[in-house]
Every structure is written in structure tokens, then in C-alpha cells.
Design an enzyme around this catalytic site. Structure first.
Site, PDB file in Angstrom:
ATOM      1  N   TYR A 181      -0.852  18.863  -3.125  1.00  0.00           N
ATOM      2  CA  TYR A 181      -1.740  17.921  -3.793  1.00  0.00           C
ATOM      3  C   TYR A 181      -3.125  17.950  -3.151  1.00  0.00           C
ATOM      4  CZ  TYR A 181      -3.763  13.487  -5.328  1.00  0.00           C
ATOM      5  OH  TYR A 181      -4.616  12.532  -5.843  1.00  0.00           O
ATOM      6  N   ASN A 190      -5.662   4.907  -0.611  1.00  0.00           N
ATOM      7  CA  ASN A 190      -4.699   4.253  -1.510  1.00  0.00           C
ATOM      8  C   ASN A 190      -5.390   3.105  -2.237  1.00  0.00           C
ATOM      9  OD1 ASN A 190      -1.968   5.527  -0.624  1.00  0.00           O
ATOM     10  ND2 ASN A 190      -2.970   4.973   1.291  1.00  0.00           N
ATOM     11  N   GLY A 206       0.122 -51.756 -14.854  1.00  0.00           N
ATOM     12  CA  GLY A 206       0.353 -52.961 -14.061  1.00  0.00           C
ATOM     13  C   GLY A 206       0.851 -52.719 -12.647  1.00  0.00           C
ATOM     14  N   LYS A 260      -6.843  18.978  -4.826  1.00  0.00           N
ATOM     15  CA  LYS A 260      -8.011  18.095  -4.855  1.00  0.00           C
ATOM     16  C   LYS A 260      -9.195  18.732  -4.123  1.00  0.00           C
ATOM     17  CE  LYS A 260      -7.900  14.663  -6.697  1.00  0.00           C
ATOM     18  NZ  LYS A 260      -8.044  14.359  -8.139  1.00  0.00           N
TER      19      LYS A 260
END
Length: 369
Positions: free
Chosen positions: A103, A132, A282, A107
Site C-alpha cells: 500500500y 489515520n 400550589g 501511494k
């Protein structure tokens, strides 16, 4: 301004697009995996800015990393170049681009394409290596530990934590989107060759889990997170976005007697306690005083009278209150006080005290006004 967003249906894409629309950007080209491919050429002809968010992070096989993160990036840049469009291009990379895994390699290769494209065409490129990302609409049980933990804990499902000491670097989706819109306006935050989101958080996995489990218990304890802690505040907002659709509401204990009811709503460590007091017509409640505890009363429905007497005086002070004219009445220390419903319907009073009630130190002393 015409804006192209690739990965428009993804987590970051959805959040970015809704905020762009909030800020009155109306010409947005939304491109995703199911978009007709021929539209890419049309969109790249006249767009003024590209947010390239599309990518692959959970493929069926490792080869798809390169195709999703490099192949499509190459086609996007080729289409821009073919149309002689040198508008700025923002690229969503990852901190894993610095790591030697499939991965990260894909990238990094995408980043290299952007930098080479910039040298060749003179186009401005903005490469972000995101850590993250957490926030609303992130898919659970996919590639985000925070999203998975938020979903499972909010739904009463088990979670697995392999190493509580694992340190995570997190960025909140709203902070990320704010930075991207700043980049659109030419005010990006840079560190060397790369752009960055200036607000990030470092926290262990165990600390995240502990916070999320405390959020789950808030409905029982009535405590709320520390809102001065920016991360905790953002994580709590994220957690709530994962609540089951049939669990947005929750019951709280009403202390009911013949006079009406008293119900605590929220407790805080440093901002006191919030409650609702319902008094029947009351009826008088109170007739006590405090050394240090202070309160604020706000009648939101009905009519009443609040009476005060300093404990060393015979003078009685009266304040008439009504839901028709909202007024906050401060309850000073050293004054015995009561509140009477003088109307014909139940009187509803919102009450704040500067500290949660502590039965061991109630700081409440009976004395008739």
C-alpha cells in the site's frame, strides 16, 4: 469555480463535498468508481481545481494497489495534460508512503507521478500524507480502528485490542476538510515538499478504547466528556454518529413524589449539574440554604415565585418568574430560598448547580424562608 473531486463517495469525499456546498461552491464534478469513465475527459477540460481523493486501501489482491493508486492517478494527470489544464491538483496520500509495504509503495508511486507532472507542466500540486482519519461516515470494520471501535461499542458488540500501547496519530475529518478548503483558496499548510493538516493528535489505542467505553456509560452516569479536551470532544461527536438508529434516546431516572418530580440530566466534573424540576400547582419546594453550592433557576413553563431570606435577617426578597418571560435567577449562598408554583398548570424549572450532588457532603441545610 469548477471543482473536480475524485473518490467523491468515499469517507473524505463525502465530508468535503457537503462542506463545499455549505460554503456555496456549486460547480462540483463528483467522480467515483461507478462514474462513466468518459466523463473524466469532460471534467478535466474546464475544472479549476482537483481534489484527488480516489484510491484503494483494501483490495482483493495486492496488484490492485498499483492499479487503484497509480493507474487511475496516471489517467487523471494524462487527461489534464491532454486538455492543457494546469489547474492545482491536491493528492490524498498516506503516512504509509514512507513505509515499505504494497500500500505504501503504491501511494509513494502516486506521489512521484504528481511531482513529475508538476515539473513537466508547471501545475501546482499539493500532496498530503494523511495519518489515520476519524469522524462521521467512516466505514466500520474496514480499515479504521476508530470507526470499528465506535460502531462495535455503540452497538454492544465485542472489540479486539491486540496491543493497548500502540501509538496512533489521528486527524479529525473536520480539521482535514478545513485544511483542504484552505488549500482551495491558496492557503495550504506546507512542510517542505508536502502539505499537512496542522491539527493532529497522538494517543494510544488503549486510551481510545477507554474513552469510547466511558462514552457508552455516560447514559448511566449522566457524566459528559471533557469538552475542553479537543480530541475527547471530537471523538465523542464521532462516537454518537455511530449510534444505532433506534437508540438515539435514552431514559433517565425521574424522582417523583406528590409535589412533582426532580430529574438530573447532566453531570460534569467541573461545570456542575443540570436538572429539571417539575412542581405541581400550589406546591412549594426548597426552604434550604448552602455554604458554597450556588444555583441558577430558569422557569420555562408555568408561573412561580422564588423567595429569599438571608439566614441572619428577617427581610424576604421575592422574584416572580414565568415561562412567558424567561429570566435566570441566581441563588446566592447564605440565603435560604424556596420556589412556589402560583399558576394553574405544572411549573417546569431548569436548574443548574455549580457542583454535582454529593450525598456525603450535600451542603444543604433546612431553614424556612
Amino acid at each position: 469555480m469548477k471543482i473536480l473531486v475524485t473518490g467523491a463517495k468515499g469517507f473524505i469525499g463525502k465530508n468535503l463535498i457537503v462542506e463545499l456546498k455549505n460554503q456555496r461552491y456549486t460547480d462540483i464534478y463528483e467522480y467515483d468508481i461507478d462514474t462513466e469513465p468518459s466523463l473524466l475527459n469532460i471534467y478535466t477540460k474546464d475544472c479549476d481545481f482537483v481534489f484527488h481523493l480516489a484510491g484503494v486501501n483494501r483490495p482483493q489482491n495486492q496488484e490492485q494497489y498499483m492499479e487503484g493508486n497509480v493507474g487511475f492517478t496516471s489517467r487523471l494527470l494524462e487527461s489534464l495534460e491532454k486538455n492543457q489544464n494546469t489547474c492545482p491538483v491536491m493528492y490524498s496520500s498516506s503516512i504509509q508512503a514512507a513505509i515499505d509495504n504494497p500500500y505504501g509503495q503504491s501511494k509513494k508511486a502516486g506521489e512521484d507521478l504528481l511531482f513529475e507532472y508538476s515539473k513537466k507542466t508547471g501545475a501546482k500540486v499539493l500532496v498530503y500524507r494523511f495519518p489515520n482519519v476519524f469522524g462521521k461516515w467512516c466505514k466500520p470494520n474496514y480499515n479504521s480502528a476508530v470507526a470499528t471501535f465506535c460502531y462495535n461499542i455503540s452497538h454492544g458488540l465485542p472489540i479486539t485490542v491486540n496491543d493497548r500501547s500502540t501509538m496512533m496519530t489521528l486527524v479529525y475529518i473536520d480539521d482535514l476538510v478545513e485544511e483542504l478548503i484552505n488549500a482551495l483558496k491558496g492557503n495550504e499548510t506546507r512542510e517542505g515538499y508536502f502539505c499537512v493538516v496542522p491539527v493532529t493528535y497522538k494517543i494510544t489505542l488503549g486510551e481510545i478504547v477507554d474513552l469510547l467505553q466511558s462514552f457508552k456509560k455516560c447514559r448511566e452516569t449522566l457524566n459528559v466528556p471533557d469538552m475542553e479536551n479537543e480530541f475527547e470532544k471530537k471523538l465523542y461527536s464521532t462516537f454518537l454518529s455511530y449510534l444505532p438508529k433506534n437508540q438515539f434516546s435514552y431514559p433517565i431516572k425521574m424522582n417523583v413524589d406528590s409535589r412533582g418530580s426532580f430529574t438530573e440530566i447532566i453531570r460534569t466534573k467541573d461545570r456542575g449539574q443540570f436538572s429539571v424540576n417539575i412542581i405541581k400547582p400550589g406546591i412549594t419546594k426548597g426552604n434550604h440554604w448552602h455554604h458554597t453550592k450556588t444555583e441558577k433557576f430558569l422557569v420555562v413553563s408555568g408561573k412561580g415565585i422564588i423567595r429569599f431570606r438571608r439566614i441572619d435577617s428577617d427581610e424576604i426578597i421575592e422574584y416572580y418568574v414565568s415561562g412567558e418571560k424567561l429570566e435566570v435567577v441566581d441563588i446566592p449562598i447564605g440565603y435560604t430560598h424556596n420556589i412556589t408554583n402560583i399558576g394553574e398548570i405544572d411549573m417546569v424549572t431548569f436548574m443548574w448547580a455549580n457542583e454535582p450532588f454529593n450525598p456525603d457532603r450535600p451542603d444543604t441545610y433546612y431553614l424556612e424562608v
